[in-house]
Design an enzyme around this catalytic site. Structure first.
Site, short mmCIF file in Angstrom:
data_model
loop_
_atom_site.label_atom_id
_atom_site.label_comp_id
_atom_site.label_asym_id
_atom_site.label_seq_id
_atom_site.Cartn_x
_atom_site.Cartn_y
_atom_site.Cartn_z
N GLY A 48 11.29 64.13 44.20
CA GLY A 48 11.87 63.13 43.31
C GLY A 48 13.38 63.13 43.21
N GLU A 102 17.52 68.01 39.24
CA GLU A 102 16.13 67.59 39.02
C GLU A 102 16.11 66.11 38.63
OE1 GLU A 102 13.27 67.68 39.69
OE2 GLU A 102 12.04 68.97 38.44
N ASP A 106 10.10 66.68 32.22
CA ASP A 106 8.99 66.14 31.44
C ASP A 106 8.54 67.24 30.49
OD1 ASP A 106 6.72 65.02 30.44
OD2 ASP A 106 5.77 64.61 32.35
N LYS A 134 12.49 63.63 28.96
CA LYS A 134 11.61 63.07 27.93
C LYS A 134 11.56 64.07 26.78
CE LYS A 134 8.55 60.54 31.07
NZ LYS A 134 7.23 60.56 31.73
N VAL A 156 7.78 56.54 34.10
CA VAL A 156 8.80 55.70 34.74
C VAL A 156 8.77 55.86 36.26
CG1 VAL A 156 10.40 55.64 32.77
CG2 VAL A 156 10.55 57.52 34.43
N ASP A 162 8.31 58.37 41.58
CA ASP A 162 7.24 57.59 42.20
C ASP A 162 6.02 57.44 41.30
OD1 ASP A 162 6.57 60.48 42.56
OD2 ASP A 162 4.80 59.64 43.53
N ARG A 168 9.98 54.97 44.87
CA ARG A 168 11.15 55.84 44.94
C ARG A 168 12.42 55.08 45.34
NH1 ARG A 168 9.10 61.10 44.59
NH2 ARG A 168 7.17 61.50 45.74
P1 IMP Z 1 7.57 68.96 34.36
O1 IMP Z 1 7.33 70.22 35.13
O2 IMP Z 1 6.46 68.62 33.42
O3 IMP Z 1 8.93 68.90 33.68
O4 IMP Z 1 7.47 67.77 35.42
C1 IMP Z 1 8.47 67.48 36.26
C2 IMP Z 1 7.97 66.63 37.43
O5 IMP Z 1 6.90 65.72 37.07
C3 IMP Z 1 9.13 65.77 37.87
O6 IMP Z 1 9.93 66.42 38.80
C4 IMP Z 1 8.42 64.54 38.40
O7 IMP Z 1 8.13 64.70 39.78
C5 IMP Z 1 7.12 64.43 37.64
N1 IMP Z 1 7.23 63.42 36.55
C6 IMP Z 1 7.30 63.66 35.23
N2 IMP Z 1 7.41 62.51 34.52
C7 IMP Z 1 7.42 61.52 35.44
C8 IMP Z 1 7.52 60.07 35.33
O8 IMP Z 1 7.63 59.46 34.24
N3 IMP Z 1 7.51 59.40 36.51
C9 IMP Z 1 7.37 60.01 37.72
N4 IMP Z 1 7.29 61.34 37.87
C10 IMP Z 1 7.30 62.09 36.73
MG MG Z 2 5.66 62.70 41.37
#
Ligand code: IMP
Ligand code: MG
Length: 192
Positions: A48, A102, A106, A134, A156, A162, A168
């Protein structure tokens, strides 16, 4: 255009391309001010973050190096839970100034894991820059992260992010529409 469709979902505009670009320039200036004489190593987390990283390094006014890592998670046994591995980090990080790039924080789980992994390799310093965050969803807070935009907890796409591999290449950020969000909630499917 006020709506786009990707497969079974529709998305509405959240951050237009010009705002994306002006914010990336600002982030580049902040990093230039703090890191320009450090020959930082930007480490972009695939997939991403590659779009953001490519703009960000060009907004950085100084020498720098760039590397990419892939972090894959898979379900381990019940006792090990979700296991993550880091691939692609061959460089010697000892005494280097690292800037982790990054796309979105999330839950923060991916970064939390990766930062621990980095610290074990004795870098001189580690900074984190994330294009989106977020805030409601941060289960693993990443302290002192430089963040482009805080957004609400809704899926998003665009600018590297994606839905099922698509979206993307969209230059701005688009958010899941209210209708699609309601429909998804009724199907109890989760997006990643
Ligand atoms: P985390 O480990 O929960 O912080 O997730 C991070 C990864 O989840 C990011 O690098 C994204 O690839 C994916 N991700 C989280 N939220 C979204 C979103 O709203 N759209 C697309 N990918 C997301
Ligand atoms: Mg993804």
């Amino acid at each position: 255009m006020d709506q786009i469709s990707i497969k079974d979902l529709s998305f509405v505009p959240l951050i237009p391309e010009d705002k994306v670009q002006s914010r990336v320039k600002e982030l580049g200036e902040v990093l230039t001010a703090t890191s320009r004489d450090q020959n930082p190593l930007f480490i972009s987390i695939l997939s991403g973050a590659f779009v953001f990283a490519s703009d960000l390094i060009r907004a950085f006014d100084g020498h720098c190096e760039v590397g990419f890592v892939k972090i894959s998670s898979y379900s381990g046994t019940q006792s090990t839970g979700n296991v993550q591995t880091v691939m692609g980090l061959e460089k010697d990080l000892r005494d280097r100034h690292i800037i982790v790039v990054e796309d979105i924080i999330d839950t923060g789980r991916t970064l939390h894991y990766f930062l621990n992994h980095l610290k074990a390799r004795s870098p001189a310093s580690v900074k984190v820059v994330a294009f989106l965050r977020k805030p409601d969803a941060v289960q693993y807070p990443v302290e002192d992260a430089l963040v482009g935009f805080d957004i609400e907890d809704r899926f998003v796409v665009g600018y590297g992010l994606d839905y099922d591999g698509l979206g993307r290449n969209i230059p701005g950020i688009w958010q899941l529409s209210a209708e699609s969000a309601a429909w998804l909630a009724s199907t109890e499917r989760e997006l990643h």
